[in-house]
Design an enzyme around this catalytic site. Structure first.
Site, mmCIF file in Angstrom:
data_model
loop_
_atom_site.group_PDB
_atom_site.id
_atom_site.type_symbol
_atom_site.label_atom_id
_atom_site.label_comp_id
_atom_site.label_asym_id
_atom_site.label_seq_id
_atom_site.Cartn_x
_atom_site.Cartn_y
_atom_site.Cartn_z
ATOM 1 N N ASP A 115 -9.479 15.733 50.339
ATOM 2 C CA ASP A 115 -9.993 15.752 49.632
ATOM 3 C C ASP A 115 -8.805 15.218 48.272
ATOM 4 O O ASP A 115 -8.166 15.255 47.694
ATOM 5 C CB ASP A 115 -10.741 16.642 48.409
ATOM 6 N N GLY A 116 -9.058 13.719 48.113
ATOM 7 C CA GLY A 116 -8.102 13.121 47.055
ATOM 8 C C GLY A 116 -7.497 13.989 45.496
ATOM 9 O O GLY A 116 -6.875 14.110 44.768
ATOM 10 N N ASP A 133 -8.881 4.353 45.190
ATOM 11 C CA ASP A 133 -9.812 3.028 45.582
ATOM 12 C C ASP A 133 -10.466 4.201 46.960
ATOM 13 O O ASP A 133 -10.809 3.599 47.917
ATOM 14 C CB ASP A 133 -8.869 1.595 46.409
#
Length: 258
Positions: A115-116, A133
């Site tokens: 998970d970013g 992005d």
């Protein structure tokens, strides 16, 4: 769908010399030219490379959202002294990396399945540039537009580091996201539009080196133009246009908007 609820099942579509990554058949997430696989086919990706006008020599870039790997491939080819880490939550997207010519992991490049937002929060190797992005079929995931996430991005960056966020201006919450970003970075934010859609690219700087002077932008643009295949001057003109408007508002005492 993937086995994990909430993740979209990606697929590859071919249209002549173009190969795209999609989730729903309506919205294109990434485009690659089969003839020039390392080129930046979409204007919003070229606009995101505008971070070079703020930080022309990044040591480490972290990107949230791998997609078809356009920015990763371009940076690896044109910034030979830079390490690049791509963080992608959806393993099905990572599984398509060979279809888009994304290179294997090595000393300069790695793809992390995570998970970013969690990765940025816990990041120990401070990046000089953060590229965000992370769209899915439904749009921007809520965590990537949260106040906590933008605050974590500011903390994670090196002094003078740059956060670059791809927003969709048609999102009903875009104004909220933009306000949160300005608050997290104490107003050190500048946004430009992309020419091939409603993408809005925001640059947020983590230190006092904002805003850059007109001379800095023009000088960096001239130096970068000899090194890059996209029109750096065009991106620089968009940045300068926004800077002029920001300075005009500041001189008039109005609140600066991104």
């Amino acid at each position: 769908m993937t086995d994990t609820p909430g993740w979209d099942e990606p697929f590859v579509a071919e249209l002549g010399p173009l190969r795209s990554l999609q989730f729903d058949g309506l919205t294109v997430q990434s485009v690659m030219s089969v003839v020039e696989p390392d080129a930046l086919a979409l204007d919003y990706t070229r606009a995101m490379m505008g971070f070079l006008l703020f930080n022309p020599h990044p040591r480490h870039i972290v990107m949230v959202g791998l997609g078809g790997g356009s920015l990763a491939k371009y940076c690896l080819r044109t910034l030979p002294e830079t390490r690049f880490t791509a963080v992608e939550i959806n393993p099905a997207v990572i599984a398509l990396r060979d279809r888009f010519g994304i290179p294997s992991d090595d000393d300069r490049f790695r793809v992390v399945c995570a998970d970013g937002a969690d990765y940025v929060r816990d990041c120990e190797d401070a990046p000089d540039v953060l590229l965000v992005d992370g769209f899915v079929a439904a749009g921007l995931p809520p965590r990537l537009g949260s106040a906590d996430f933008y605050a974590d991005c500011c903390r994670a960056l090196t002094p003078g580091g740059v956060l670059v966020v791809n927003h969709w201006a048609g999102d009903s919450r875009y104004a909220v996201y933009a306000a949160r970003l300005r608050e997290a970075f104490d107003g050190r934010v500048l946004a430009i539009g992309a020419e091939d859609g409603d993408n809005r690219i925001s640059f947020a700087v983590s230190g006092p080196s904002f805003p850059p002077s007109r001379g800095q932008v023009l000088g960096r643009s001239a130096a970068l133009s000899a090194l890059h295949s996209f029109d750096v001057t065009d991106i620089a003109q968009r940045v300068l246009g926004r800077l002029d408007r920001m300075m005009g508002r500041r001189a008039g005492g109005a609140r600066i908007e991104s």
